[in-house]
Design an enzyme around this catalytic site. Structure first.
Site, PDB file in Angstrom:
ATOM      1  CE  LYS A  82      -1.678   1.770   3.979  1.00 22.07           C
ATOM      2  NZ  LYS A  82      -1.423   3.194   4.175  1.00 22.07           N
ATOM      3  CG  ASN A  83       2.510   2.774   3.544  1.00 23.58           C
ATOM      4  OD1 ASN A  83       1.327   3.052   3.380  1.00 23.58           O
ATOM      5  ND2 ASN A  83       3.073   2.660   4.734  1.00 23.58           N
ATOM      6  CB  CYS A 140      -3.535  11.843  11.806  1.00 24.84           C
ATOM      7  SG  CYS A 140      -3.179  10.127  11.780  1.00 24.84           S
ATOM      8  NE  ARG A 149       1.030  10.505  10.283  1.00 28.26           N
ATOM      9  CZ  ARG A 149       0.559   9.481   9.594  1.00 28.26           C
ATOM     10  NH1 ARG A 149      -0.669   9.085   9.770  1.00 28.26           N
ATOM     11  NH2 ARG A 149       1.303   8.859   8.715  1.00 28.26           N
ATOM     12  CG  ASP A 200       3.369   1.703   9.414  1.00 27.18           C
ATOM     13  OD1 ASP A 200       3.016   2.557  10.250  1.00 27.18           O
ATOM     14  OD2 ASP A 200       3.435   1.938   8.188  1.00 27.18           O
ATOM     15  NE  ARG A 216      -7.023   4.691   5.740  1.00 25.25           N
ATOM     16  CZ  ARG A 216      -6.389   5.712   6.287  1.00 25.25           C
ATOM     17  NH1 ARG A 216      -6.683   6.076   7.513  1.00 25.25           N
ATOM     18  NH2 ARG A 216      -5.469   6.376   5.625  1.00 25.25           N
TER      19      ARG A 216
HETATM   20  C1  UD1 Z   1       4.643   7.034   6.199  1.00 32.21           C
HETATM   21  C2  UD1 Z   1       3.740   5.821   6.076  1.00 32.21           C
HETATM   22  C3  UD1 Z   1       3.231   5.388   7.445  1.00 32.21           C
HETATM   23  C4  UD1 Z   1       4.419   5.156   8.386  1.00 32.21           C
HETATM   24  C5  UD1 Z   1       5.332   6.383   8.412  1.00 32.21           C
HETATM   25  C6  UD1 Z   1       6.604   6.152   9.210  1.00 32.21           C
HETATM   26  C7  UD1 Z   1       2.738   6.062   3.892  1.00 32.21           C
HETATM   27  C8  UD1 Z   1       1.524   6.369   3.092  1.00 32.21           C
HETATM   28  N1  UD1 Z   1       2.627   6.163   5.214  1.00 32.21           N
HETATM   29  O1  UD1 Z   1       3.850   8.086   6.749  1.00 32.21           O
HETATM   30  O2  UD1 Z   1       2.494   4.177   7.285  1.00 32.21           O
HETATM   31  O3  UD1 Z   1       3.923   4.934   9.692  1.00 32.21           O
HETATM   32  O4  UD1 Z   1       5.731   6.723   7.071  1.00 32.21           O
HETATM   33  O5  UD1 Z   1       7.294   5.056   8.715  1.00 32.21           O
HETATM   34  O6  UD1 Z   1       3.770   5.721   3.364  1.00 32.21           O
HETATM   35  N2  UD1 Z   1       6.771  14.857  10.284  1.00 32.21           N
HETATM   36  C9  UD1 Z   1       6.868  16.196  10.550  1.00 32.21           C
HETATM   37  N3  UD1 Z   1       6.817  17.076   9.503  1.00 32.21           N
HETATM   38  C10 UD1 Z   1       6.660  16.653   8.212  1.00 32.21           C
HETATM   39  C11 UD1 Z   1       6.558  15.277   7.949  1.00 32.21           C
HETATM   40  C12 UD1 Z   1       6.634  14.396   8.999  1.00 32.21           C
HETATM   41  O7  UD1 Z   1       7.015  16.607  11.708  1.00 32.21           O
HETATM   42  O8  UD1 Z   1       6.603  17.506   7.312  1.00 32.21           O
HETATM   43  C13 UD1 Z   1       6.863  13.886  11.391  1.00 32.21           C
HETATM   44  C14 UD1 Z   1       5.614  13.042  11.565  1.00 32.21           C
HETATM   45  O9  UD1 Z   1       4.654  13.715  12.354  1.00 32.21           O
HETATM   46  C15 UD1 Z   1       6.173  11.817  12.242  1.00 32.21           C
HETATM   47  C16 UD1 Z   1       7.555  11.671  11.601  1.00 32.21           C
HETATM   48  O10 UD1 Z   1       7.860  12.950  11.067  1.00 32.21           O
HETATM   49  O11 UD1 Z   1       6.303  12.049  13.614  1.00 32.21           O
HETATM   50  C17 UD1 Z   1       7.652  10.639  10.492  1.00 32.21           C
HETATM   51  O12 UD1 Z   1       6.613  10.865   9.575  1.00 32.21           O
HETATM   52  P1  UD1 Z   1       6.705  10.451   8.039  1.00 32.21           P
HETATM   53  O13 UD1 Z   1       7.883   9.546   7.839  1.00 32.21           O
HETATM   54  O14 UD1 Z   1       6.611  11.669   7.208  1.00 32.21           O
HETATM   55  O15 UD1 Z   1       5.382   9.597   7.892  1.00 32.21           O
HETATM   56  P2  UD1 Z   1       4.361   9.577   6.679  1.00 32.21           P
HETATM   57  O16 UD1 Z   1       5.076   9.793   5.398  1.00 32.21           O
HETATM   58  O17 UD1 Z   1       3.192  10.444   7.014  1.00 32.21           O
END
Ligand code: UD1
Length: 440
Positions: free
Chosen positions: A43-44, A139, A144, A328, A420
């Site tokens: 999915k991701n 979320c 996030r 995850d 999902r």
């Molecule tokens: C992706 C995955 C999710 C997984 C996560 C971490 C998908 C669709 N989702 O989520 O399943 O749990 O990676 O492996 O691929 N953050 C910030 N600012 C930003 C972006 C992120 O502070 O601009 C923080 C987030 O709140 C979190 C951390 O960084 O605490 C990691 O998030 P991120 O790796 O970006 O997760 P996702 O891409 O949302």
């Protein structure tokens, strides 16, 4: 109101069966699982790969696509932008994406359903120079924010204004290359900037980039589309922008989180399952933890088997970006540790509010104390079936695992979270002997 071309993905009834909001799952636990489970496409990986449909006028064909609600949501979002997502081929698992961008707004009603919708921002900006994307907002598993996505795009020349809950982004002269150093690892920001940089003028360097296998899958697809990218799989990725990308065919890698989840299902029930199509290399930290806990894992050419004969021992895990233990897989591992001998400690370092499964597991007889970012689990001899509620995708599946091991009946409500990210979860488990059914 969302309008879709008539030929979008959901018009193919065979591809995705919609879950009703009131659906529940009923499990009578206690059967050791045995058999083979075929792992679906990730999915991701599929979400950013589908977004690549915005980067070219030519046809992009993705194969090994799982039938999942989140991918349906992405198909709806792309349709909103003018990109038709249609089933292709004969296996029911391939999608063809194509069309011209007719609209650059990603509306609240879709983005609020799925945070990964933010991935269209970089692609739209790079391709047509403007985008209006709803802010994803909070979320269940934490606040996030998307600041890293926005700062990276600004460094590439985008002008970004936040207004009425929307990100308004323009790049009148196009995006340009930049040196971007992420202060911490973000999967989504790395993906967004990779796509944007592929069509930017000049060279972009992403430092402290995410190294998750899904990022490497995206890089492979972008390269097949004509992008010039170096550093695949490393934390420094260099992208030399090209004027245009072309169509390609890309097979999506197997889902490592689905794999790890079914490995935990075999372990928690004392079963023996072969995970067909699974890649052990993408799951090193989880396999290591399972082996430490007493689970036997045997690798083969086309997957690996997971077996448990004796008791489980409690072990400690800390979630980290890849190649560390994935956040995850944290909830599923906690369910497993609930029935291990001795104590275990789980520390969550990625998301600040990812222990919502704890009270539900405790309702089933687990002894878990969560405090801040850590939880202590004192293993119990058995769990007991109960009525529980799913709160997010991975929390839901941890309750399924607990239900498979528990004595008696477990009823899980709000299973739309499960749909999902897990394809045919009841069918896959039932085929291995689980007593599990969906109550509509
Ligand atoms: C992706 C995955 C999710 C997984 C996560 C971490 C998908 C669709 N989702 O989520 O399943 O749990 O990676 O492996 O691929 N953050 C910030 N600012 C930003 C972006 C992120 O502070 O601009 C923080 C987030 O709140 C979190 C951390 O960084 O605490 C990691 O998030 P991120 O790796 O970006 O997760 P996702 O891409 O949302």
């Amino acid at each position: 109101m969302l309008t879709k071309p008539a030929n979008t993905w959901d018009s193919a009834a065979s591809l995705y069966q919609e879950c009703k909001i009131m659906d529940r799952i009923r499990i009578i636990g206690g059967t050791p699982l045995s058999g083979t489970i075929r792992i679906s496409g990730a999915k991701n990986a599929a979400l950013p790969l589908m977004t690549c449909g915005l980067l070219t006028d030519e046809r992009l064909v993705l194969s090994n696509v799982a039938k999942l609600a989140d991918l349906q949501t992405m198909a709806e979002l792309l349709a909103q932008h003018g990109i038709a997502v249609e089933p292709t081929g004969t296996d029911g698992r391939s999608l063809s994406l194509g069309g011209a961008i007719t609209n650059t707004e990603a509306p609240y009603d879709i983005v609020s359903k799925m945070r990964a919708s933010i991935l269209v921002l970089g692609a739209l900006l790079a391709r047509v120079g403007n985008a209006r994307v709803s802010l994803p907002g909070g979320c269940n598993i934490g606040t996030r924010p998307v600041d890293l996505h926005l700062k990276g795009l600004e460094a590439m020349g985008a002008i970004i204004k936040l207004d009425a809950g929307y990100i308004n982004a323009t790049a009148p002269k196009g995006l340009h290359g930049a040196n971007i150093v992420f202060p911490f690892v973000s999967v989504g920001a790395t993906e967004n900037l990779l796509m944007a940089a592929s069509l930017a003028h000049g060279t972009t360097t992403l430092k402290n980039a995410a190294r998750e296998p899904e990022i490497s899958d995206l890089v492979k697809c972008l390269i097949a589309m004509g992008a010039k990218i170096e550093g695949i799989g490393s934390d420094t990725i260099t992208i030399e922008g090209v004027p245009a990308l072309h169509g390609a065919h890309h097979a999506i890698l197997p889902d490592r989180i689905e794999t790890g989840t079914y490995a935990c299902a075999a372990a928690i029930t004392g079963g023996d399952i072969f995970l067909e199509n699974a890649r052990a290399d993408d799951l090193g930290a989880v396999i290591h933890a399972l082996r430490d806990a007493g689970v036997i894992i045997t690798e083969a050419d086309n997957g690996f088997s997971v077996k448990r004969k004796n008791g489980l021992h409690g072990i400690d895990i800390v979630t980290e970006p890849f190649p560390g233990f994935p956040t995850d897989m944290q909830a599923q591992f906690m369910a497993l540790m609930s029935v291990a001998e001795g104590a275990s400690m789980v520390t969550e370092t990625i998301f600040e509010n990812r222990f919502m499964h704890v009270p539900e597991l405790n309702r089933m007889g687990a002894r878990i104390n969560a405090h801040g970012s850590s939880a202590i689990i004192r293993g119990v001899s058995h769990l007991s079936g109960a009525q529980v509620m799913a709160t997010d995708l991975r929390a839901s599946v941890s309750l399924v695992l607990a239900g498979l091991a528990a004595q008696g009946e477990t009823i899980i409500s709000r299973v739309y979270h499960l749909d999902r990210g897990y394809e045919s979860v009841e069918q896959k488990l039932a085929a291995c002997g689980a007593n599990i059914e969906r109550l509509a």
